[in-house]
Enzyme design. Structure first.
Site: not given
Length: 333
Positions: A2-3, A52, A323
């Protein structure tokens, strides 16, 4: 993962529905029984997001630190009070899905169930069951019973007389004192919604100027700047026309400042709309289309092999520190 905008929205949801109320805490799964017993029966005094991570303040100098990570999820049930700045549901937090929250016909919703909260007006209560997580796409449902039954591996349940929040699968779930909480926050980079933006900018610029690490990796380092994830990283670098592989100390100071100021703007937009909207100056129809479809919302993210919206060059996809990194080799040369 999640950002930052999603975590800020969750913190605001807690503040709206739990702040000032006595909370019963339990650990149905059993893995957080000791922590739950410390929190149970205390009043929740406030909720705060930093990047976060989320911190819930309880009376008696106790804080609950939660980092959802890739698999964590909050399930909210009961009377969910929402307004134009609060998310009462996130389907997949990293993609800012808001499910069960928009109660008016003007909601912009895509095929994945995402919608904007921009049309919500005055606060109102809705009796719903909603999921706030990275992976789950569940829709809101009417509660069949109260309190709701335990489903699956619930690490922590927080319950008031009208609202329930169940936490599953977090990366971190920890009770801290105020000093311990402050130490956790001190390890994090500046967050535009927490720190003074001007002070945060200077802190960010000074750190980047010393680092030989690629700027594309620095933006994802939560000790350098808080809240940026894969989507915002790719989009911010494209918007700045910055090569992601350039060492931080070689990026012009003006560009580093531009990146910070862009994060200030984009984070605010994300919190307000519930969407990672990274395209500017759209006409009303294009804006509505972008809000309804991720394919029309971003410059480079998730567009591997497709032509750059500016120059037509195929967007590249690489792996950077495990990523996915999307970028245009011409515009960001």
């Amino acid at each position: 993962m999640p950002e930052g905008h999603s975590v800020h929205r969750i913190a605001r949801q807690f503040a709206r529905n739990f702040q000032g109320r006595t909370v019963a805490a339990s650990s149905p799964q059993g893995r957080f029984s000791e922590g739950a017993s410390l929190l149970s029966g205390r009043t929740l005094l406030g909720a705060r997001a930093v990047g976060k991570q989320m911190f819930l303040e309880f009376e008696g100098d106790l804080w609950l630190r939660v980092h959802l990570g890739l698999y964590g999820a909050w399930d909210f049930s009961g009377e969910i009070l929402v307004d134009s700045t609060i998310a009462s549901a996130n389907g997949r937090m990293g993609q800012t899905n808001q499910r069960g929250t928009v109660l008016e016909d003007q909601a912009i919703m895509d095929a994945a169930g995402e919608n904007s909260l921009a049309s919500i007006g005055a606060p109102r209560k809705a009796r719903v069951h909603v999921r706030m997580s990275e992976q789950t796409k569940g829709l809101a449902e009417d509660d069949a019973e109260w309190p709701p039954p335990i489903v699956g591996q619930v690490r922590l349940r927080l319950l008031t007389d009208s609202t329930c929040a169940d936490l599953r699968g977090p990366t971190a779930c920890q009770v801290q004192t105020s000093d311990e909480m402050a130490a956790s926050v001190a390890k994090l980079g500046p967050d535009p919604l927490v720190d003074d933006p001007a002070v945060g900018e200077e802190r960010f610029v000074s750190v980047v100027a010393r680092k030989p690490t690629a700027i594309g990796l620095l933006l994802m380092d939560q000790a350098v700047i808080s809240g940026i994830g894969n989507v915002y990283r790719a989009e911010m670098l494209f918007r700045a026309r910055q090569n992601p592989h350039t060492p931080g100390r070689e990026v012009p100071t003006a560009t580093v400042r531009e990146l910070w100021r862009d994060w200030v703007r984009l984070l605010s937009i994300g919190v307000e709309t519930g969407q990672m909207m990274t395209m500017d100056d759209l006409d009303p129809e294009s804006y509505r289309r972008a809000m309804a479809s991720r394919d029309d919302r971003h410059w480079v993210y998730h567009r591997a092999g497709l032509p750059c919206r500016v120059c037509g060059t195929a967007i590249l996809l690489e792996e950077a520190a495990g990523r996915k990194l999307y970028w245009c080799p011409k515009c960001q040369a």
